[in-house]
Motif scaffolding. Structure first.
Motif, PDB file in Angstrom:
ATOM      1  N   SER A   1      11.023  24.517 -38.876  1.00 34.87           N
ATOM      2  CA  SER A   1       9.485  24.362 -38.558  1.00 34.87           C
ATOM      3  C   SER A   1       9.254  22.744 -39.291  1.00 34.87           C
ATOM      4  O   SER A   1       8.123  21.864 -38.712  1.00 34.87           O
ATOM      5  CB  SER A   1       8.754  25.364 -39.015  1.00 34.87           C
ATOM      6  N   PHE A   2       9.005  22.118 -40.050  1.00 34.30           N
ATOM      7  CA  PHE A   2       9.074  20.538 -40.836  1.00 34.30           C
ATOM      8  C   PHE A   2       9.459  19.813 -39.174  1.00 34.30           C
ATOM      9  O   PHE A   2       8.592  18.639 -38.947  1.00 34.30           O
ATOM     10  CB  PHE A   2       9.749  20.573 -41.634  1.00 34.30           C
ATOM     11  N   LYS A   3      10.774  19.712 -38.537  1.00 32.00           N
ATOM     12  CA  LYS A   3      10.953  18.978 -37.595  1.00 32.00           C
ATOM     13  C   LYS A   3      10.297  18.966 -37.311  1.00 32.00           C
ATOM     14  O   LYS A   3       9.653  17.809 -35.958  1.00 32.00           O
ATOM     15  CB  LYS A   3      12.643  19.205 -37.327  1.00 32.00           C
ATOM     16  N   ARG A   4       9.307  20.233 -36.432  1.00 30.36           N
ATOM     17  CA  ARG A   4       8.733  20.383 -35.423  1.00 30.36           C
ATOM     18  C   ARG A   4       7.190  19.890 -35.862  1.00 30.36           C
ATOM     19  O   ARG A   4       7.091  19.186 -34.286  1.00 30.36           O
ATOM     20  CB  ARG A   4       8.422  21.577 -34.427  1.00 30.36           C
ATOM     21  N   VAL A   5       6.879  20.223 -36.883  1.00 30.94           N
ATOM     22  CA  VAL A   5       5.720  18.826 -36.893  1.00 30.94           C
ATOM     23  C   VAL A   5       5.958  17.923 -36.794  1.00 30.94           C
ATOM     24  O   VAL A   5       4.287  17.268 -36.453  1.00 30.94           O
ATOM     25  CB  VAL A   5       5.102  19.698 -38.256  1.00 30.94           C
ATOM     26  N   VAL A   6       6.631  17.047 -37.554  1.00 28.92           N
ATOM     27  CA  VAL A   6       7.333  15.700 -37.406  1.00 28.92           C
ATOM     28  C   VAL A   6       6.592  15.311 -35.902  1.00 28.92           C
ATOM     29  O   VAL A   6       6.567  14.493 -35.746  1.00 28.92           O
ATOM     30  CB  VAL A   6       8.125  15.126 -38.756  1.00 28.92           C
ATOM     31  N   GLN A   7       7.512  15.417 -35.184  1.00 25.54           N
ATOM     32  CA  GLN A   7       7.866  15.577 -33.569  1.00 25.54           C
ATOM     33  C   GLN A   7       6.384  15.342 -33.085  1.00 25.54           C
ATOM     34  O   GLN A   7       6.322  14.479 -32.868  1.00 25.54           O
ATOM     35  CB  GLN A   7       9.091  16.197 -33.033  1.00 25.54           C
ATOM     36  N   THR A   8       5.867  17.122 -33.223  1.00 26.52           N
ATOM     37  CA  THR A   8       4.984  16.952 -32.330  1.00 26.52           C
ATOM     38  C   THR A   8       3.586  15.539 -33.013  1.00 26.52           C
ATOM     39  O   THR A   8       3.044  14.743 -32.315  1.00 26.52           O
ATOM     40  CB  THR A   8       4.090  17.912 -33.049  1.00 26.52           C
ATOM     41  N   ILE A   9       3.701  14.890 -33.559  1.00 27.66           N
ATOM     42  CA  ILE A   9       3.070  13.431 -34.617  1.00 27.66           C
ATOM     43  C   ILE A   9       3.222  12.611 -34.100  1.00 27.66           C
ATOM     44  O   ILE A   9       3.029  11.966 -33.449  1.00 27.66           O
ATOM     45  CB  ILE A   9       2.801  13.736 -36.452  1.00 27.66           C
ATOM     46  N   VAL A  10       4.851  12.291 -34.311  1.00 29.16           N
ATOM     47  CA  VAL A  10       5.276  11.270 -33.957  1.00 29.16           C
ATOM     48  C   VAL A  10       5.603  11.351 -32.158  1.00 29.16           C
ATOM     49  O   VAL A  10       4.919  10.010 -31.791  1.00 29.16           O
ATOM     50  CB  VAL A  10       6.540  10.951 -33.782  1.00 29.16           C
ATOM     51  N   TYR A  11       4.966  12.275 -31.370  1.00 32.40           N
ATOM     52  CA  TYR A  11       4.947  11.988 -29.987  1.00 32.40           C
ATOM     53  C   TYR A  11       3.766  11.335 -29.487  1.00 32.40           C
ATOM     54  O   TYR A  11       3.771  10.597 -28.547  1.00 32.40           O
ATOM     55  CB  TYR A  11       5.823  12.812 -29.226  1.00 32.40           C
ATOM     56  N   LEU A  12       2.712  12.126 -30.270  1.00 30.81           N
ATOM     57  CA  LEU A  12       1.599  12.025 -29.363  1.00 30.81           C
ATOM     58  C   LEU A  12       0.952  10.407 -29.460  1.00 30.81           C
ATOM     59  O   LEU A  12       0.744  10.520 -27.893  1.00 30.81           O
ATOM     60  CB  LEU A  12       0.678  12.292 -30.910  1.00 30.81           C
ATOM     61  N   PRO A  13       1.178   9.512 -30.146  1.00 29.72           N
ATOM     62  CA  PRO A  13       0.427   8.000 -30.003  1.00 29.72           C
ATOM     63  C   PRO A  13       1.712   7.322 -28.349  1.00 29.72           C
ATOM     64  O   PRO A  13       0.505   6.922 -27.609  1.00 29.72           O
ATOM     65  CB  PRO A  13       1.226   7.096 -30.746  1.00 29.72           C
ATOM     66  N   HIS A  14       2.715   7.997 -27.998  1.00 31.83           N
ATOM     67  CA  HIS A  14       3.677   7.741 -26.694  1.00 31.83           C
ATOM     68  C   HIS A  14       2.204   7.552 -25.194  1.00 31.83           C
ATOM     69  O   HIS A  14       1.770   6.880 -24.476  1.00 31.83           O
ATOM     70  CB  HIS A  14       4.057   8.777 -26.531  1.00 31.83           C
TER      71      HIS A  14
END
Lengths: 319, 293
Positions: A123-136
Motif C-alpha cells: 500500500s505504501f508502495k502504491r502511494v509513493v508511485q502515485t505521487i512520483v508519477y504525477l509531475p510527468h
C-alpha cells in the motif's frame, strides 16, 4: 497478448506471390487499404517531406523559390556555423548539460525503482508511485511556474529558508552559475518517477524462482539484489543509456528555453535554443537546418560508437 | 515462510522508507507552496510569511484570473485543441491501426517500417515550420492540431492491442454482411476500450501541455494556448497588463505573485483531476509499450 495463432482464412487468403494475385488481394481487401490512406498520407506529408526538406542546409534557401529552385551552396552554412564566435560556448554548454544528465538524471529512476522494489508494504508502495508519477503529466511551463515561485526572491520558499538560517536571499533564476543545477534538478523532479516504470517492469520480468533458489542457498537481501535484481535490470539500463547517448545533443529544448534568460545565456545557451533564435525568430532557415543536420550526424556517430563499446563490454546492444 | 531479518536489513528498510518519504515531500512541496501562495492574503504573501499553508484565506487572485478575458481566450483555445485534436488523433490511430494489425495484410511489413522510420529520424524544425507556413496554417489553431495528428508510438500500441483480438469475431460480423468500416466502428472499437481510453488520455494530456508548437507557429496573442499565456505571465510581459486592465488593486486583495500562483494552479487543476484515471490506464499503457515490440 500475442497474436492469435489461428490460420487466417479470409478476407482474401491468397498465398500466390504473383502480381495478379497481389492485385486480387488488394481489390478484395480494398477497405483495409483505403483505411490506411489518411494515416500514411500524414506520415508522408508531415514526417517525410520535412526530412527531404533538410536539403535546404546545402542551399541558399529563398522563400519565393522554394527548395526546388533555390541556389545550391554546398557546405557554406556549415562553414558559417563552425566560424560562429560563440560556437565553443554553445557546444560546451550542450555537452556539459548532457553529461550532467547522464550522470545525475539517468541513474535517478534506476535508484528509485530499486528502492520501490525493496518495499514490502504494497500500500505504501502504491502511494509513493502515485505521487512520483504525477509531475510527468504537468507541462514544462507549469513546472517552470513551480520553480519560479519556489525560488522567488520576495515570496519563495527557498529564500525564506536561506534567510531564516541567517543567509541573504539569492535570485537563483538570474544567476548563470545556478542554471545547470536548476535544469538538472527540475528534470529529475519531473521525470524520475515516470522513467522508473521501465525499470520496475524489467525487475518484475525477473523469474521469482531465481529468488527462491537464492533464499534456499541462504543469500541475504543484499546478495539477492547484487546477483539477481541488478543483472536482471542491466539489459534495460544499457538500452536506455545507449538511446540517451544517441541523443547527446538533444537536451530537451522545451525545458531549457523556458528557464533561459539573458543573464543565464553564458551557461545555458545550447544548440537548440540558439537554433530557435536564429531560425524561427531570425529567419535564417538554411543555417538553422545545417545545425540540425550537424546534430543528427553527431548523434548517429555517438550511437554507433557507444553501441560498439557496449557490445564489447556488456554484450548488450541496440542492433 | 518468515525469515528473521538481520540488523542490517532492518536498518536498510528504515533508511529506504525515510528516503522515499523524503522524495514524496520534495515532489509535493512546490505544489503546496504555490497553492498556499495563491490562497493567502497579499500582505502575508509579499512579506514572505507563506510556506506550505495559506495565511488567511483570499480568493481575490482567482477572481482576477477568472475575470480576465485574455485568460479565457487562451483557456478556450486549449480546450478546443484538446477536444478536436484528440478526436482527430483517435480516428486516425484506430483506422490506421486496424488494417496494420492484420497479419495477413499484404505489404504490412513495409507499412510498419515506413512508420517506425519516422520514430528514428524525426522531422527537423525548420522544414516542418516551412511546411506549415506553405500550408497557410501559421497563426491558425490548426497548426497546433494537424502536424501532430498521429503519433507513431501510440499507433504501435494500438496495433499491438488490436492484434490480440480474435479474428473470428470480425469474421462473424462480415458473414452477417457488415462492411469493414462498420466492423471497426462496431466491433473492434467497443472491444478496445482499455487501449482507446489510454491513448485518448495520452493524446489529450500532450495537447493540454503543448507549448512548443505554439512557440513555433503562433504569434497572434488571440489564439495563444494556455501554456504560452502562463509562460508570458511568469516572464512578466503580461502581469502588469493584466493588473492595469483591472485597475482595481484597491478593491481586490491581489498581487502579481498571487496572480501568477493562481494562474499556475488553474492550469494545473485539470491535469490533477484526470490524473486518477490516467494513472489507472497510463501505467497499463506504459507497460504494454515496454513489454511489446
Amino acid at each position: 497478448m500475442s497474436a492469435p495463432n489461428i490460420v487466417q482464412t479470409k478476407p482474401g487468403d491468397s498465398s500466390k506471390t504473383d502480381f495478379a494475385g497481389l492485385l486480387r488481394f488488394i481489390v478484395r481487401n480494398r477497405a483495409l487499404y483505403i483505411m490506411l490512406i489518411p494515416g500514411m498520407l500524414y506520415f508522408l506529408v508531415f514526417k517525410y517531406f520535412p526530412l527531404a526538406g533538410s536539403v535546404i542546409a546545402f542551399q541558399d534557401y529563398n522563400i519565393f523559390k522554394g527548395f526546388l529552385d533555390s541556389e545550391w551552396v554546398g557546405f557554406k552554412w556549415f562553414e558559417q556555423f563552425f566560424s560562429y564566435p560563440n560556437l565553443l560556448r554553445l557546444l560546451k554548454n550542450t555537452v556539459i548539460i548532457s553529461f550532467y544528465q547522464i550522470i545525475f538524471t539517468f541513474p535517478a529512476p534506476i535508484l528509485l525503482a530499486i528502492l520501490l522494489n525493496e518495499l514490502r508494504m504494497q500500500s505504501f508502495k502504491r502511494v509513493v508511485q502515485t505521487i512520483v508519477y504525477l509531475p510527468h503529466f504537468l507541462s514544462w511551463t507549469i513546472v517552470f511556474g513551480f520553480v519560479y515561485t519556489l525560488l522567488s526572491v520576495q515570496t519563495g520558499f527557498v529564500n525564506h529558508a536561506i534567510e531564516a538560517l541567517g543567509g541573504s536571499s539569492v535570485n537563483f533564476l538570474q544567476k548563470a552559475e545556478y542554471f545547470r543545477t536548476i535544469i538538472i534538478s527540475s528534470g529529475i523532479w519531473k521525470e524520475m518517477g515516470w522513467s522508473a516504470i521501465v525499470f520496475l517492469a524489467a525487475i518484475s520480468g525477473i523469474s521469482p524462482s531465481l529468488y527462491e533458489a537464492a533464499k534456499m542457498d541462504g543469500a541475504s537481501r543484499f546478495k539477492q539484489f547484487l546477483h539477481i535484481t541488478l543483472p536482471g535490470m542491466t539489459p534495460a539500463i544499457m538500452i536506455l543509456l545507449l538511446l540517451k547517448i544517441g541523443h547527446i545533443l538533444d537536451l530537451g529544448f522545451e525545458q531549457i528555453y523556458l528557464f533561459l534568460n539573458p543573464m543565464t545565456l553564458s551557461t545555458g545557451d545550447i544548440l537548440d535554443t540558439y537554433a530557435y533564435r536564429i531560425g524561427i525568430l531570425g529567419g535564417k532557415y538554411s543555417l538553422t537546418t545545417a545545425i540540425g543536420l550537424f546534430k543528427s550526424v553527431v548523434g548517429l556517430l555517438m550511437l554507433v560508437i557507444a553501441n560498439r563499446a557496449s557490445k564489447a563490454t556488456t554484450g548488450e546492444g541496440l542492433y | 515462510m518468515k525469515i528473521k531479518q538481520s540488523f542490517g536489513e532492518k536498518l536498510f528498510d528504515i533508511f529506504n522508507i525515510t528516503l522515499l518519504l523524503l522524495t514524496c515531500a520534495v515532489i509535493l512541496v512546490p505544489l503546496l507552496h504555490v497553492l498556499a501562495g495563491s490562497l493567502s492574503e497579499t500582505n502575508a504573501l509579499i512579506h514572505a510569511k507563506v510556506t506550505l499553508w495559506p495565511v488567511g484565506l483570499n480568493f481575490d487572485n482567482y477572481i482576477l484570473v477568472f475575470q480576465n478575458t485574455t485568460f479565457w481566450r487562451s483557456f478556450f483555445v486549449t480546450v478546443f485543441i484538446t477536444l478536436t485534436g484528440t478526436t482527430i488523433n483517435m480516428l486516425l490511430t484506430i483506422f490506421t491501426g486496424y488494417p496494420l494489425s492484420k497479419t495477413f495484410l499484404r505489404g504490412r511489413k513495409p507499412f510498419l517500417l515506413f512508420i517506425i522510420f519516422t520514430m528514428i529520424f524525426t522531422a527537423p524544425m525548420i522544414p516542418s515550420y516551412l511546411l506549415v507556413k506553405e500550408l497557410g496554417l501559421l497563426n491558425s489553431v490548426w497548426a497546433l492540431i494537424v502536424p501532430g495528428a498521429l503519433a507513431a508510438f501510440n499507433l504501435i500500441l494500438c496495433i499491438t492491442f488490436f492484434r490480440g483480438l480474435p479474428e473470428e469475431l470480425f469474421e462473424a460480423a462480415r458473414v452477417d454482411g457488415m462492411n469493414e468500416y462498420r466492423v471497426v466502428a462496431q466491433i473492434a472499437f467497443p472491444l478496445s476500450m482499455p487501449i482507446v481510453v489510454t491513448l485518448a488520455l495520452f493524446y489529450a494530456v500532450s495537447h493540454w501541455n503543448n507549448y512548443y508548437s505554439a512557440l513555433l507557429y503562433i504569434t497572434d496573442p488571440d489564439i495563444r494556448p494556455l501554456q504560452l499565456y502562463l509562460y508570458n505571465l511568469l516572464a512578466q510581459f503580461e502581469t502588469s497588463d493584466t493588473l492595469s486592465q483591472m485597475n482595481s488593486m484597491v478593491t481586490y486583495d491581489i498581487s502579481p505573485q498571487g496572480l501568477q500562483n493562481a494562474t499556475i494552479i488553474v492550469a494545473t487543476i485539470p491535469i490533477v483531476i484526470i490524473y486518477p484515471f490516467i494513472q489507472r490506464h497510463f501505467i497499463k499503457g506504459a507497460m504494454i509499450g515496454s513489454l511489446k515490440e
